[in-house]
Write an enzyme that holds these catalytic residues in place. Structure first.
Site, PDB file in Angstrom:
ATOM      1  N   LYS A  80      19.428 -15.529  13.057  1.00  0.00           N
ATOM      2  CA  LYS A  80      18.489 -14.428  13.316  1.00  0.00           C
ATOM      3  C   LYS A  80      17.203 -14.658  12.519  1.00  0.00           C
ATOM      4  O   LYS A  80      17.161 -15.495  11.603  1.00  0.00           O
ATOM      5  CB  LYS A  80      19.139 -13.101  12.921  1.00  0.00           C
ATOM      6  CG  LYS A  80      19.483 -12.999  11.441  1.00  0.00           C
ATOM      7  CD  LYS A  80      20.373 -11.791  11.168  1.00  0.00           C
ATOM      8  CE  LYS A  80      20.722 -11.713   9.694  1.00  0.00           C
ATOM      9  NZ  LYS A  80      21.709 -10.640   9.416  1.00  0.00           N
ATOM     10  N   TYR A 127      -8.627 -12.555 -10.453  1.00  0.00           N
ATOM     11  CA  TYR A 127      -8.826 -11.103 -10.346  1.00  0.00           C
ATOM     12  C   TYR A 127      -8.190 -10.374 -11.516  1.00  0.00           C
ATOM     13  O   TYR A 127      -7.061 -10.657 -11.906  1.00  0.00           O
ATOM     14  CB  TYR A 127      -8.188 -10.579  -9.062  1.00  0.00           C
ATOM     15  CG  TYR A 127      -8.907 -10.983  -7.809  1.00  0.00           C
ATOM     16  CD1 TYR A 127     -10.231 -10.609  -7.577  1.00  0.00           C
ATOM     17  CD2 TYR A 127      -8.245 -11.725  -6.829  1.00  0.00           C
ATOM     18  CE1 TYR A 127     -10.881 -10.961  -6.406  1.00  0.00           C
ATOM     19  CE2 TYR A 127      -8.889 -12.072  -5.645  1.00  0.00           C
ATOM     20  CZ  TYR A 127     -10.204 -11.700  -5.440  1.00  0.00           C
ATOM     21  OH  TYR A 127     -10.832 -12.049  -4.289  1.00  0.00           O
TER      22      TYR A 127
END
Ligand code: PLP
Length: 370
Positions: A44, A265
């Site tokens: 899956k 950042y």
């Protein structure tokens, strides 16, 4: 102005390198535990993002493939898979039976709606089902108390052949009292149909690898086939598994920092010494967790090097001061054979399953070990 050629393939150096020989090796490890019991290789979520087509190529020794969506079943058939395919959540709508028919799928039946759909099928249809019961997971499956009634209704349908009775385990990775145990759930499934002479299906990876006392049944391993661990505190390596995916980026740039300078950042990290920082072509838009803490390891130049500063959308930064061999262009493994996806996951409070399966389409897939 020069025209851009149609559908240019990106040369951005970031890829999910899938090792077919590792997939086949892991399936052989599952086979060693399963013995003669049939194996549904769970593929899956695009084979936990390793690619359905790769799974078809590597899992030829499995007895069937288990997945959720019709389009993934179609891809498996298109790739040449001729053995059974199990739809783990069964059909969602009546029209899904056309695909079930066309692709010759086996379907899980777990609820009243699906049972009602079976009862509306034309009598000349033939459908093979896995009848699912809830033995304590409390997610999908008929309650044990309805077992006799459900089995009687299904037995009255000439269209339907019940292949197996199944359940799903809640705590095979780590027993969590007062939750149900593996032994308890197995016993509960057997107790609700003591007269049943057909097949059973119970075990996921954790049950297959960590509870080797299971009886005859069709096992359903997923995560272990991809070389990741099914249980916190148990390494994939200790189970004899090999990482089947390497998330591989490159060093895009280097920076020399003086003590006191910061990176990225929010200037989360400050150099305490003269430092050599590598900028790596992988960020959170590539599925790398933005929550990765300082010191998260990557593999570069034959060494583990620590992440420094915040992960940004397309890049992350690592301290290469002690990796003199790393240069612009050096390959960087974010996870794979040297840095396990389980280690990365554990450091951000999740599991390898999530990191692997949610890797975005932006990350190109490549294949090795054919
Ligand atoms: C995903 C899934 C599995 C495989 O579980 P793993 O922990 O990856 O081995 C087995 N059975 C069902 C019903 C599943 O949904």
């Amino acid at each position: 102005m020069a025209r851009i050629p149609p559908s240019p393939s990106s040369s951005r150096p970031l890829q999910a390198l899938v090792d077919l020989s590792a997939l086949a090796h892991n399936l052989a490890q599952a086979r060693a535990r399963a013995g003669s019991r049939p194996i549904w290789a769970v593929v899956k979520a695009n084979a936990y993002r390793h690619g359905i087509e790769n799974a078809v190529r590597a899992f030829g020794a499995a007895d069937g493939l288990a997945l959720l969506e019709a389009d993934e079943a179609q891809r498996a058939r298109d790739a040449g898979w001729r053995k059974p395919i199990l739809l783990l959540e069964g059909v969602f709508e009546m029209r899904d039976f056309a695909v079930v028919d066309a692709l010759d799928l086996t379907v899980v039946v777990h609820c009243e709606d699906q049972l009602a759909m079976l009862e509306h099928l034309p009598a000349d249809r033939r459908v093979s089902i896995y009848l699912k019961f809830d033995t304590g997971m409390n997610r999908l499956g008929f309650p044990a108390g309805q077992a006799n009634a459900v089995r009687a209704r299904v037995a009255a349908l000439p269209q339907v052949q019940v292949v197996a009775l199944m359940t799903h385990l809640a705590n095979a990775d780590q027993e969590q009292l007062p939750g149900p145990t593996v032994r308890g759930q197995r016993a509960a499934l057997h107790a609700l149909a003591p007269d049943w002479r057909g097949a059973w299906s119970i075990s996921n990876s954790a049950a297959l690898f960590l509870h080797p006392d299971g009886g005859p049944e069709a096992v359903r391993p997923g995560i272990t086939l991809y070389g990741a661990s099914p249980a916190a505190g148990t390494s994939a390596e200790s189970l004899g598994l090999r990482a089947a995916m390497q998330l591989q980026a490159r060093v895009l740039a280097l920076r020399e920092l003086a003590p006191g300078e910061t990176v990225g950042y929010g200037s989360r990290w400050t150099a305490a010494r003269r430092s050599r920082i590598g900028v790596v072509t992988c960020g959170y838009a590539d599925g790398y967790p933005r929550t990765a803490p300082e010191g998260m390891p990557v593999w570069v130049g034959g060494c583990r090097a620590p992440l420094v500063g915040r992960v940004s959308m397309d890049m992350l930064t690592v301290d290469l001061t002690e990796v003199p061999d790393a240069v612009v262009g050096s390959p960087v493994e974010l996870w794979g054979p040297n840095i396990s996806v389980d280690e990365v996951a554990q450091r951000v409070g999740t599991v390898g399953y999530e990191l692997l399966s949610r890797l975005p389409a932006r990350v190109r897939e490549a294949t090795a070990g054919a």
